[in-house]
Design a protein around this motif. Structure first.
Motif, PDB file in Angstrom:
ATOM      1  N   TYR A 183      10.983  -1.468  -1.314  1.00  0.00           N
ATOM      2  CA  TYR A 183       9.519  -1.442  -1.332  1.00  0.00           C
ATOM      3  C   TYR A 183       9.009  -0.826  -2.630  1.00  0.00           C
ATOM      4  O   TYR A 183       7.915  -0.270  -2.684  1.00  0.00           O
ATOM      5  N   PHE A 184       9.817  -0.968  -3.662  1.00  0.00           N
ATOM      6  CA  PHE A 184       9.513  -0.329  -4.933  1.00  0.00           C
ATOM      7  C   PHE A 184       8.219  -0.831  -5.577  1.00  0.00           C
ATOM      8  O   PHE A 184       7.496  -0.031  -6.183  1.00  0.00           O
ATOM      9  N   PRO A 185       7.870  -2.115  -5.495  1.00  0.00           N
ATOM     10  CA  PRO A 185       6.595  -2.530  -6.087  1.00  0.00           C
ATOM     11  C   PRO A 185       5.402  -1.750  -5.550  1.00  0.00           C
ATOM     12  O   PRO A 185       4.498  -1.395  -6.316  1.00  0.00           O
ATOM     13  N   ALA A 186       5.391  -1.461  -4.248  1.00  0.00           N
ATOM     14  CA  ALA A 186       4.282  -0.685  -3.688  1.00  0.00           C
ATOM     15  C   ALA A 186       4.306   0.749  -4.195  1.00  0.00           C
ATOM     16  O   ALA A 186       3.265   1.315  -4.568  1.00  0.00           O
ATOM     17  N   LEU A 239      -2.415   4.405   9.200  1.00  0.00           N
ATOM     18  CA  LEU A 239      -2.089   3.805   7.913  1.00  0.00           C
ATOM     19  C   LEU A 239      -3.066   2.670   7.645  1.00  0.00           C
ATOM     20  O   LEU A 239      -3.589   2.052   8.579  1.00  0.00           O
ATOM     21  N   ASP A 240      -3.277   2.386   6.359  1.00  0.00           N
ATOM     22  CA  ASP A 240      -4.144   1.270   5.974  1.00  0.00           C
ATOM     23  C   ASP A 240      -3.363  -0.002   5.668  1.00  0.00           C
ATOM     24  O   ASP A 240      -3.876  -1.106   5.837  1.00  0.00           O
ATOM     25  N   PHE A 241      -2.146   0.166   5.177  1.00  0.00           N
ATOM     26  CA  PHE A 241      -1.257  -0.947   4.854  1.00  0.00           C
ATOM     27  C   PHE A 241       0.167  -0.533   5.204  1.00  0.00           C
ATOM     28  O   PHE A 241       0.491   0.654   5.207  1.00  0.00           O
ATOM     29  N   VAL A 242       1.015  -1.527   5.464  1.00  0.00           N
ATOM     30  CA  VAL A 242       2.449  -1.288   5.575  1.00  0.00           C
ATOM     31  C   VAL A 242       3.151  -2.137   4.537  1.00  0.00           C
ATOM     32  O   VAL A 242       2.936  -3.363   4.458  1.00  0.00           O
ATOM     33  N   ALA A 243       3.981  -1.478   3.744  1.00  0.00           N
ATOM     34  CA  ALA A 243       4.841  -2.165   2.779  1.00  0.00           C
ATOM     35  C   ALA A 243       6.236  -2.171   3.393  1.00  0.00           C
ATOM     36  O   ALA A 243       7.029  -1.251   3.177  1.00  0.00           O
ATOM     37  N   VAL A 300      -8.618  -4.656  -0.061  1.00  0.00           N
ATOM     38  CA  VAL A 300      -7.414  -5.463   0.136  1.00  0.00           C
ATOM     39  C   VAL A 300      -7.127  -6.283  -1.120  1.00  0.00           C
ATOM     40  O   VAL A 300      -5.976  -6.362  -1.580  1.00  0.00           O
ATOM     41  N   GLU A 301      -8.161  -6.871  -1.692  1.00  0.00           N
ATOM     42  CA  GLU A 301      -7.982  -7.622  -2.941  1.00  0.00           C
ATOM     43  C   GLU A 301      -7.403  -6.732  -4.034  1.00  0.00           C
ATOM     44  O   GLU A 301      -6.515  -7.149  -4.783  1.00  0.00           O
ATOM     45  N   ALA A 302      -7.903  -5.517  -4.126  1.00  0.00           N
ATOM     46  CA  ALA A 302      -7.433  -4.594  -5.156  1.00  0.00           C
ATOM     47  C   ALA A 302      -5.958  -4.257  -4.976  1.00  0.00           C
ATOM     48  O   ALA A 302      -5.202  -4.161  -5.955  1.00  0.00           O
ATOM     49  N   VAL A 303      -5.538  -4.088  -3.737  1.00  0.00           N
ATOM     50  CA  VAL A 303      -4.126  -3.802  -3.464  1.00  0.00           C
ATOM     51  C   VAL A 303      -3.258  -4.982  -3.866  1.00  0.00           C
ATOM     52  O   VAL A 303      -2.200  -4.815  -4.493  1.00  0.00           O
ATOM     53  N   VAL A 304      -3.677  -6.185  -3.520  1.00  0.00           N
ATOM     54  CA  VAL A 304      -2.904  -7.375  -3.897  1.00  0.00           C
ATOM     55  C   VAL A 304      -2.819  -7.492  -5.417  1.00  0.00           C
ATOM     56  O   VAL A 304      -1.739  -7.735  -5.978  1.00  0.00           O
ATOM     57  N   ARG A 305      -3.933  -7.302  -6.094  1.00  0.00           N
ATOM     58  CA  ARG A 305      -3.914  -7.366  -7.566  1.00  0.00           C
ATOM     59  C   ARG A 305      -2.954  -6.325  -8.138  1.00  0.00           C
ATOM     60  O   ARG A 305      -2.213  -6.586  -9.101  1.00  0.00           O
ATOM     61  N   ALA A 306      -2.953  -5.132  -7.556  1.00  0.00           N
ATOM     62  CA  ALA A 306      -2.085  -4.062  -8.049  1.00  0.00           C
ATOM     63  C   ALA A 306      -0.610  -4.410  -7.861  1.00  0.00           C
ATOM     64  O   ALA A 306       0.214  -4.138  -8.747  1.00  0.00           O
ATOM     65  N   ILE A 307      -0.262  -5.001  -6.739  1.00  0.00           N
ATOM     66  CA  ILE A 307       1.130  -5.400  -6.506  1.00  0.00           C
ATOM     67  C   ILE A 307       1.549  -6.467  -7.516  1.00  0.00           C
ATOM     68  O   ILE A 307       2.640  -6.400  -8.102  1.00  0.00           O
ATOM     69  N   VAL A 308       0.706  -7.466  -7.723  1.00  0.00           N
ATOM     70  CA  VAL A 308       1.026  -8.537  -8.679  1.00  0.00           C
ATOM     71  C   VAL A 308       1.186  -7.966 -10.082  1.00  0.00           C
ATOM     72  O   VAL A 308       2.145  -8.298 -10.797  1.00  0.00           O
ATOM     73  N   ARG A 309       0.283  -7.096 -10.494  1.00  0.00           N
ATOM     74  CA  ARG A 309       0.386  -6.490 -11.820  1.00  0.00           C
ATOM     75  C   ARG A 309       1.653  -5.658 -11.953  1.00  0.00           C
ATOM     76  O   ARG A 309       2.327  -5.690 -12.990  1.00  0.00           O
ATOM     77  N   THR A 310       1.990  -4.921 -10.898  1.00  0.00           N
ATOM     78  CA  THR A 310       3.187  -4.085 -10.942  1.00  0.00           C
ATOM     79  C   THR A 310       4.446  -4.931 -11.053  1.00  0.00           C
ATOM     80  O   THR A 310       5.364  -4.589 -11.815  1.00  0.00           O
TER      81      THR A 310
END
Length: 310
Positions: A13-16, A52-56, A217-227
């Protein structure tokens, strides 16, 4: 905002984790923290009750708290494919991709993670009862802050189990210690081909969260893609994260593990994957219906899966 991970000292789960520790979440406007919650079904229960707000975590395990995918959606992938390794005691002389080594052996696996191993073995011609394969939790893997892979590697080295099914960090630790040998690495072609789509490391959240705060949620997805793109371009960034989060020994390993995982770094969730996961979930008895792609995946975020400027 809290993002739960079921194993922290890990590449799974390193990207998160990296998205938080490298400040990418913050740059996207999200004040996030990572919380270790083991096992994965406990993490999804915490998502369901709002702790929790999200689960990775593993995608299929969402069904532990959200039967038939009611109330939860996958918003992106952290990496493609089922990502656990089967490692057996080296003194048993295991051979790569030879599942017969499990006959009469004790294999350690975490709750819900063990489903992937059981079905893989069945698909590979192993009869768990006839062949006397014992699959059970690893001794000492108790409490919600357990790092399962490392615990499994220690148990193998101490002779408490004959093998384990766990993350790449646990596998690498066991191999480097001389205690274990990798038998199955699904992401790199081992085992029956169908096993690749049993599950993946995903990001999941509730339908309630998507409805009430889609911008976050959009911001989290963008952050994962960027990471993912940052780690592809500069795998050594993983060491920077490892130095903050991991013990010294594991921090030294993480760059090599992330470099190996980079080919799987894509945020997309395909229809082929969801179909394969649904079949797997039906076979192991955690899914009764036949959910459509849109029932499982939050398709409104699909446009964010393609990397842009990092």
């Amino acid at each position: 905002m809290k993002i739960g991970v079921p194993d922290l000292i890990s590449n799974s789960y390193f990207p998160a984790v990296a998205a938080v520790e490298l400040g990418i979440m913050r740059e996207e406007g999200v004040n996030a923290e990572i919380e270790l919650v083991f096992p994965v079904d406990r993490a999804y229960a915490a998502l369901q009750n709002g702790d929790l707000d999200f689960v990775a975590g593993s995608a299929h395990s969402a069904l532990s708290a959200f039967p038939e995918w009611n109330g939860v959606k996958l918003v992106c992938a952290q990496g493609q494919g089922m990502y656990w390794f089967l490692v057996m005691r080296k003194d048993l002389s295991p051979q790569r991709n030879d599942l017969s080594i499990v006959k009469g052996r004790r294999i350690g696996a975490a709750p819900w993670v063990d489903m992937g191993l059981r079905q893989l073995l069945i698909a590979g011609g192993i009869d768990l009862n006839r062949d006397e394969v014992q699959i059970a939790p690893v001794p000492g893997a108790m409490g919600k802050t357990v790092n399962f892979g490392l615990t499994a590697a220690r148990a193998l080295e101490n002779g408490l189990i004959d093998g384990f099914w766990a993350n790449g960090m646990g596998a690498e630790t066991a191999v480097r210690s001389g205690a274990g040998s990798v038998v199955i690495d699904v992401r790199r072609g081992d085992g029956p081909a169908e096993c690749f789509n049993y599950t993946m490391a995903s990001i999941a959240t509730t339908e309630r969260k998507i409805a009430t705060d889609p911008q976050q949620v959009e911001a989290v997805v963008r952050a994962i893609v960027r990471t993912q793109e940052i780690l592809k371009a500069a795998p050594k960034k993983a060491a920077e994260v490892g130095a903050k989060v991991f013990p010294a020994t594991e921090a030294k390993l993480i760059t090599d593990l992330i470099r190996r995982d980079i080919p799987q770094y894509s945020a997309g969730i395909s229809r082929t994957f969801v179909e394969g996961m649904n079949v797997f979930c039906s076979r192991v008895g955690i899914l009764n219906g036949a959910p459509a792609y849109d029932d499982v995946v939050a398709t409104r975020f699909q446009s964010l899966w393609q990397p842009k400027n990092i």
